[in-house]
Design an enzyme around this catalytic site. Sequence first.
Site, PDB file in Angstrom:
ATOM      1  N   GLN A   1       0.811  -1.199   0.000  1.00  0.00           N
ATOM      2  CA  GLN A   1       0.000   0.000   0.000  1.00  0.00           C
ATOM      3  C   GLN A   1       0.857   1.267   0.000  1.00  0.00           C
ATOM      4  O   GLN A   1       0.519   2.272  -0.587  1.00  0.00           O
ATOM      5  CB  GLN A   1      -0.892  -0.033   1.246  1.00  0.00           C
ATOM      6  CG  GLN A   1      -2.021   0.941   1.220  1.00  0.00           C
ATOM      7  CD  GLN A   1      -2.941   0.669   0.041  1.00  0.00           C
ATOM      8  OE1 GLN A   1      -3.250  -0.468  -0.274  1.00  0.00           O
ATOM      9  NE2 GLN A   1      -3.363   1.723  -0.633  1.00  0.00           N
TER      10      GLN A   1
ATOM     11  N   ASP B   1      -4.995  -7.628  12.053  1.00  0.00           N
ATOM     12  CA  ASP B   1      -5.059  -8.066  10.657  1.00  0.00           C
ATOM     13  C   ASP B   1      -4.188  -9.304  10.468  1.00  0.00           C
ATOM     14  O   ASP B   1      -3.451  -9.407   9.493  1.00  0.00           O
ATOM     15  CB  ASP B   1      -4.615  -6.927   9.736  1.00  0.00           C
ATOM     16  CG  ASP B   1      -5.028  -7.173   8.289  1.00  0.00           C
ATOM     17  OD1 ASP B   1      -5.799  -8.117   8.049  1.00  0.00           O
ATOM     18  OD2 ASP B   1      -4.587  -6.425   7.399  1.00  0.00           O
TER      19      ASP B   1
ATOM     20  N   GLU C   1       6.794   0.510  -3.176  1.00  0.00           N
ATOM     21  CA  GLU C   1       7.500  -0.722  -3.547  1.00  0.00           C
ATOM     22  C   GLU C   1       8.386  -1.229  -2.413  1.00  0.00           C
ATOM     23  O   GLU C   1       8.843  -0.446  -1.579  1.00  0.00           O
ATOM     24  CB  GLU C   1       8.366  -0.454  -4.778  1.00  0.00           C
ATOM     25  CG  GLU C   1       7.515  -0.144  -5.992  1.00  0.00           C
ATOM     26  CD  GLU C   1       8.298  -0.121  -7.284  1.00  0.00           C
ATOM     27  OE1 GLU C   1       9.533  -0.038  -7.241  1.00  0.00           O
ATOM     28  OE2 GLU C   1       7.639  -0.185  -8.340  1.00  0.00           O
TER      29      GLU C   1
HETATM   30  P1  AMP Z   1       4.139  -4.891   2.131  1.00  0.00           P
HETATM   31  O1  AMP Z   1       4.340  -3.488   1.683  1.00  0.00           O
HETATM   32  O2  AMP Z   1       4.706  -5.165   3.480  1.00  0.00           O
HETATM   33  O3  AMP Z   1       2.723  -5.303   2.015  1.00  0.00           O
HETATM   34  O4  AMP Z   1       4.993  -5.824   1.144  1.00  0.00           O
HETATM   35  C1  AMP Z   1       4.752  -5.943  -0.250  1.00  0.00           C
HETATM   36  C2  AMP Z   1       5.432  -7.175  -0.797  1.00  0.00           C
HETATM   37  O5  AMP Z   1       6.814  -7.163  -0.514  1.00  0.00           O
HETATM   38  C3  AMP Z   1       4.877  -8.464  -0.250  1.00  0.00           C
HETATM   39  O6  AMP Z   1       4.389  -9.219  -1.345  1.00  0.00           O
HETATM   40  C4  AMP Z   1       6.007  -9.221   0.380  1.00  0.00           C
HETATM   41  O7  AMP Z   1       6.069 -10.500  -0.192  1.00  0.00           O
HETATM   42  C5  AMP Z   1       7.245  -8.421   0.010  1.00  0.00           C
HETATM   43  N1  AMP Z   1       7.991  -8.145   1.237  1.00  0.00           N
HETATM   44  C6  AMP Z   1       7.707  -7.231   2.187  1.00  0.00           C
HETATM   45  N2  AMP Z   1       8.619  -7.265   3.182  1.00  0.00           N
HETATM   46  C7  AMP Z   1       9.496  -8.235   2.859  1.00  0.00           C
HETATM   47  C8  AMP Z   1      10.670  -8.784   3.502  1.00  0.00           C
HETATM   48  N3  AMP Z   1      11.094  -8.320   4.676  1.00  0.00           N
HETATM   49  N4  AMP Z   1      11.322  -9.786   2.882  1.00  0.00           N
HETATM   50  C9  AMP Z   1      10.876 -10.273   1.694  1.00  0.00           C
HETATM   51  N5  AMP Z   1       9.782  -9.807   1.044  1.00  0.00           N
HETATM   52  C10 AMP Z   1       9.103  -8.807   1.622  1.00  0.00           C
END
Ligand code: AMP
Length: 858
Positions: free
Chosen positions: A568, A713, A571
């Site tokens: 949200q 959540d 990236e």
């Molecule tokens: P988020 O903004 O936390 O919803 O993350 C978006 C995407 O990034 C998700 O699909 C996760 O799979 C990937 N992601 C977020 N944090 C991590 C992390 N610490 N390590 C690997 N992938 C991550």
Amino acid sequence: MEVKEVKLVAHHVFVVLLAASVRTQVNPEMCRYPLGMTGGQIQDEDISASSQYSESTAARFGRLDFDNGDGDGAWCPGVTSEADGLKDFLQVDLRSLHFITLVGTQGRHADGMGNEFAQRYRIQYSRGGSDWVDWRDRKGRQVIEGNRNAYEAVLKDLEPPLIARFVRFMPVTDHSMIVCMRVELYGCEWLDGLTSYSIPDGHQMIYRGRDVYFNDSVYDGASAERLTQGLGQLTDGTWGLDDFLHSQIYGMWPGYDYVGWNNRSFPKGYVEMIFEFDHVRNFTSMKVYCNNMYSRGVRLFRQATCYFRSGPDWEADPVVFRPGADHVSQAARFVTVPLGDRTASSIKCRFHFGDLWMLLSELAFQSGSAVYNTSRNKGHPTSLLPGYDPTHKLDDSNTRILIGCLVAVIAILLAIIVIILWRQVWQKMLEKASRRMLDDELTARLADQTRAFSFHHSSLSSEEGSASTSTYERIFPLCADYQEPSRLIRKLPEFAQSAEPVEKPEAACSDNAPHYAEADIISLQESSESSTCPVTAVNISLFAGTDSSLKEFPRNKLTFKEKLGEGQFGEVHLCEAEDMQDFLNEDLCIEGNNMSPLLVAVKTLREDANKNARNDFLKEIRIMSRLRDPNIVRLLAVCVDSDPLCMITEYMENGDLNQFLCNLRLRQAAEDRTEWEEKEERSMVCDRKLIGMAAQIASGMKYLSSLNFVHRDLATRNCLVGKNYTIKIADFGMSRNLYRGDYYRIQGRAVLPIRWMSWESILLGKFTMASDVWAFGVTLWEILTLCKEQPYSQLSDEQVIENTGEFFRDQGKQVYLPKPPYCPDKVYSDLMLSCWRRNAKQRPSFQDIHTQLVESLA
Ligand code: AMP
């Protein structure tokens, strides 16, 4: 008019328009036709693969949007012995050279029977079939982000486009995943027939202290003294701007669009280029796009001398052309060099300098039938009209047709838009009217109940200090203007009337008290048993800042590796962080990882984020900075001194738990296993492993509950997976786009993950540890079904809310999630069902859940 019809009309109009506009250079914006995987123009025998899992997942089934019933719905490679799966490919032979601008991929859906897809892939291509080139984007990256689910097609622009006859799609996967692909290529036939050009590599100019690079940065052949056997920027369909310091392409260096040379390095006063073609052709002209910024020492070439060769030797009599110097306009332009219908398979041209610098951006050849008719017929060439002159006249005559057609298209599109808007307004009015009628009817019928409810509700409010009407307001900050779901409650009149005392909603200090996860943790830390209210707590937290061990990390020490996903806020990138281990305090150090540079995940706030998103992002930082547990994702550092704001967290190699499980299969008892499943060991899990994962989540939640922290959540989508099935809870405060379908939008305002929410959270807005326990029960169910379906997938959102009412009424009519096939009986009856007890006090604590899960593993 339906969207499909609109597309059809727009498409027909474009075809008319394109048929009218005959171009002599390939235009990547228009050259985007499906090349026949979906439509069937590409024959089955032209689609091959490195391997196939079975006959029903052979290469010929790898056609995007195509499911003819014979096969299993896609191409799926066989089991590869390569750990990284890099050897698998699906190959398409286009039978002739094509200019390819776009690729599309899709997974195996097969009407819900399949759920395999490639999250990432690479592309290789070849013009002759023997030498293969790895496609890279303009920044040198090979990996393309692919699909997120098994059914949606994802299209990716190839920047730069590629010119090839053979294209390979190579899924990038780790051994735990099964991938299947359906693909399509988009572009048009490459009528120039040019297979390679050989040129001296471009030079570097220093302009007013700035470095300007004129190298051919996307050349795909060999580069030694000269660039040979490849194509590059001179055929990428992008023409440079008048001012060569600026680029058509965002974010590239000065001079990017041009390949250029300095006169001083060429004692003979010319640059020699050799062009090789697919076969002998009759050349009418060559168009060369040149810069003419004479105020900076750049001019069109003074003379072009072109030699021709059909056999081993160059013919003696060259064609000589002098364009004439232009001292008036500094505009960059195409210069047409007539080639006098000479026959050749190779052309050698010497371009003589007109000034200190010569800069070229694009080259195109017209030969025999080589005129771009952009009708849909796979871009097949039309024959040359008798007396056709491929110079400016053609462009001039077409300009008028083009403008006329454009005006017509715009008018038609405007009319279509007006019709669509009108229909929408009309529909909304109808909807409103019918809703008003329904409301009136309901209001009349339920007047008594509603009054009773209002009384009960307001008395509760005053009793409890204030039952907030904006209880959900800040929970999912996607929608700041959320209202209490009174419509939902009105749908459950018994709820309002019930003699049974309703558990009191959590008190809030005022209407704008943020019921935010942060409030809980801060209120704990600031706890003064008597009257601490969340507002004070939140205010304190806003000033208290983050945990003191969290420091600003120097941005320049982060090196981008790849995009992990998008949430949200913006990236999430995988980065290398230089000297991170030295930077971290002891308590933040990542155990057992002394690698330098360290791989980290960097979540960045998107540049156009509004104030609310920015505040929420900072809040998530504050919350995470205080959490320390092996099963909670660790925030390592931040970059908040300047924009864009970034949070640096530990990197979880296997992404989110939902996607991770989706790609796994459950290992059955040994005797039931098929031969293939034996081989596919790596992508299988056993139920013990699954219970182990759930135990880790319970452990993380046990820690949160020890802090009185309510997550609100909890779901597999909000947990991340590291090495060796390590699970950590993440996402403290936001839902994600990817899982938009998991959230329910009430009256078009708030979004709530209703399928994971307890009845009291939905009906009373009450979020407690016990409602987190309810969500844990659903998360456990997701884990044991390997996330193959959404909870209550057979119920609509409205039905889920009605079911919530049944949980409240407790008359035995409520529907529970069923026992997953491989879920141990004890886990379902003693644990899962107990998480969904009506009385929140009778639900187990996370301490109990954790103990129970660990015991069931013993
Ligand atoms: P988020 O903004 O936390 O919803 O993350 C978006 C995407 O990034 C998700 O699909 C996760 O799979 C990937 N992601 C977020 N944090 C991590 C992390 N610490 N390590 C690997 N992938 C991550």
